[in-house]
Design a protein around this motif. Structure first.
Motif, mmCIF file in Angstrom:
data_model
loop_
_atom_site.group_PDB
_atom_site.id
_atom_site.type_symbol
_atom_site.label_atom_id
_atom_site.label_comp_id
_atom_site.label_asym_id
_atom_site.label_seq_id
_atom_site.Cartn_x
_atom_site.Cartn_y
_atom_site.Cartn_z
ATOM 1 N N GLY A 1 3.297 0.863 1.862
ATOM 2 C CA GLY A 1 1.757 0.904 1.539
ATOM 3 C C GLY A 1 1.006 -0.202 2.658
ATOM 4 N N THR A 2 1.846 -1.320 2.553
ATOM 5 C CA THR A 2 1.053 -2.325 3.748
ATOM 6 C C THR A 2 1.018 -1.872 5.082
ATOM 7 N N ALA A 3 2.382 -1.304 5.474
ATOM 8 C CA ALA A 3 2.585 -1.001 6.740
ATOM 9 C C ALA A 3 1.770 0.468 7.222
ATOM 10 N N GLY A 4 1.543 1.319 6.407
ATOM 11 C CA GLY A 4 0.855 2.435 6.484
ATOM 12 C C GLY A 4 -0.609 2.080 6.694
ATOM 13 N N PRO B 1 0.416 5.738 8.668
ATOM 14 C CA PRO B 1 1.415 6.410 7.642
ATOM 15 C C PRO B 1 2.628 6.994 8.367
ATOM 16 N N ARG B 2 2.355 7.681 9.346
ATOM 17 C CA ARG B 2 3.787 8.459 10.144
ATOM 18 C C ARG B 2 4.389 7.208 10.834
ATOM 19 N N THR B 3 3.801 6.292 11.642
ATOM 20 C CA THR B 3 4.442 5.225 11.942
ATOM 21 C C THR B 3 5.293 4.430 11.457
ATOM 22 N N ALA B 4 4.894 4.021 10.138
ATOM 23 C CA ALA B 4 5.744 3.467 9.017
ATOM 24 C C ALA B 4 6.650 4.200 8.459
#
Length: 430
Positions: free
Chosen positions: A392-395, A400-403
């Motif tokens: 959730g944090t990285a997205g 979202p796709r990179t995370a």
């Protein structure tokens, strides 16, 4: 109520699995269902598997509707994680010190009441993230107490050679619910709304309570020392794990796969943005259902599980395939291609789940199984909740796709390094 003698009778050996020929050797091994007590435990999940997944979709959907933020969806996972850890560890110790059937009755009733409260807050239009998080924490506390007793009971109901089959049967039912539940939720949310989804779950849990009531008593085995379920007993469980390297490695394998590679906190954001042209409701339902669809497919062809002997290699290979599939999902811009990758990940997750469970039940004594299952519950359920926070944090920060793709690549790399560095899991076989 059934006696321990009747339970032992239910565990008499079935015809050898090696007699199966042709396609039947690949089809699901249903021998454990010949054991009446196991069949009752297994059937208690059938109806509620769908209902529980309605709530699993409704909670993040309601939080995202209120806040518009995937970070808040991830934070909700963290709110449920702390009580899950505490009560799963304590519940494992309790399961080793009291009748496991009685513990299942108490905890299933508590989960049903919590689901009713979920319905009440949605029905009254409370729209409070704080209230949702409190209810989620209470629900996870009851679930943490429930899961160790349920899982530890399996080894008392079926013989050791049927443990992989019993795990596959139970996992397939749960995963089937995770297919039907999200798809049904995606279809029903626009029609009946969120409150009714919670209510359906509460009613289904009443069926579970009745099925558990019909189980035989499962007290500690004769000769087992009477103990209190306290910190000392929980600590003894961790010492037991530290002395059995293969158990520790099986836990680490799941932590790697789930913490680094479970992207479910990003599903609402992906459905609302990346896959919006397909329809948000359809996309949300498919994303939540895709991994379970793959798991069900793997379960239906799990006959080979009962013949596999290198359980450690099965776990290692499954985790690596999971990471590759999650990477493919993260790189996919097409909903249907992404769903296909998630389904492959589901097959890998089923294989990993079955063999990690078999390793745990066969390597631990009955007086330690509750505590081992408590740790297992923390790892299995806690890992994805940590992933909710991480993804959730990285997205929100990187997209979202990179995370998702980055997490999948990390799964592959870390699992291969662990397998190369510590040979115990590679060498484990039955």
């Amino acid at each position: 109520m059934d006696t321990s003698e009747s339970t032992a009778k239910e565990r008499e050996p079935a015809p050898e699995f090696s007699r199966r020929r042709g396609r039947r050797r690949w089809a699901m091994d249903t021998r454990p269902l010949r054991r009446p007590a196991y069949r009752r435990l297994w059937s208690s999940t059938i109806v509620t598997a769908v209902g529980s997944q309605l709530t699993a979709v409704a909670v993040p959907k309601q939080i995202y509707d209120i806040t518009g933020s995937s970070a808040w969806v991830g934070a909700a996972g963290l709110a449920g994680l702390v009580p899950l850890i505490v009560f799963a560890l304590w519940g494992g110790a309790i399961a080793d010190s009291m009748d496991r059937r009685k513990l299942l009755l108490i905890t299933n009733s508590g989960i049903a009441v919590t689901s009713l409260l979920f319905w009440l807050q949605a029905f009254t239009g409370l729209e409070s993230v704080a209230a949702l998080m409190v209810l989620l924490a209470v629900q996870q506390a009851f679930w943490g107490l429930n899961a160790p007793a349920r899982n530890a009971s399996i080894a008392r109901l079926v013989p050791e050679d049927e443990l992989p089959a019993a795990n596959a049967l139970g996992s397939t039912v749960m995963q089937t619910g995770q297919v039907a539940g999200p798809l049904l939720a995606g279809a029903l949310i626009p029609v009946i709304g969120l409150p009714e989804l919670y209510l359906i779950d509460a009613v289904a849990l009443c069926v579970t309570v009745w099925a558990v009531y019909r189980l035989p008593s499962l007290p500690p085995l004769a000769g087992t020392a009477v103990r209190r379920a306290g910190v000392k007993e929980i600590a003894a469980g961790f010492r037991y794990i530290s002395g059995h390297t293969v158990l520790l490695l099986s836990f680490l394998a799941d932590i790697i796969a789930m913490v680094l590679g479970m992207p479910r906190a990003l599903f609402p954001q992906l459905a609302a943005q990346t896959y919006a042209p397909y329809g948000e409701g359809l996309a949300l339902g498919l994303l939540f259902a895709a991994i379970p669809i793959g798991a069900v497919f793997g379960g239906l062809f799990s006959g080979t599980f009962s013949r596999a002997r290198r359980h450690g290699w099965m776990v290692i290979g499954a985790v690596v395939v999971w990471g590759v599939a999650i990477t493919g999902f993260g790189l996919s811009s097409s909903l249907w291609v992404g769903v296909a990758f998630l389904a492959v990940a589901g097959v890998a997750d089923m294989v990993s789940m079955v063999f990690r469970g078999a390793i745990l039940l066969s390597a631990a004594t009955d007086e330690m199984r509750g505590r081992m299952q408590g740790v297992f519950t923390v790892v299995v359920a806690g890992g994805p909740r940590l992933a909710d926070v991480l993804h959730g944090t990285a997205g929100s920060a990187f997209g979202p796709r990179t995370a998702v793709a980055g997490g999948g690549l990390l799964v592959v790399a870390v699992m291969l390094v662990l397998a190369a560095a510590v040979p115990a899991l590679r060498r484990y076989r039955v």
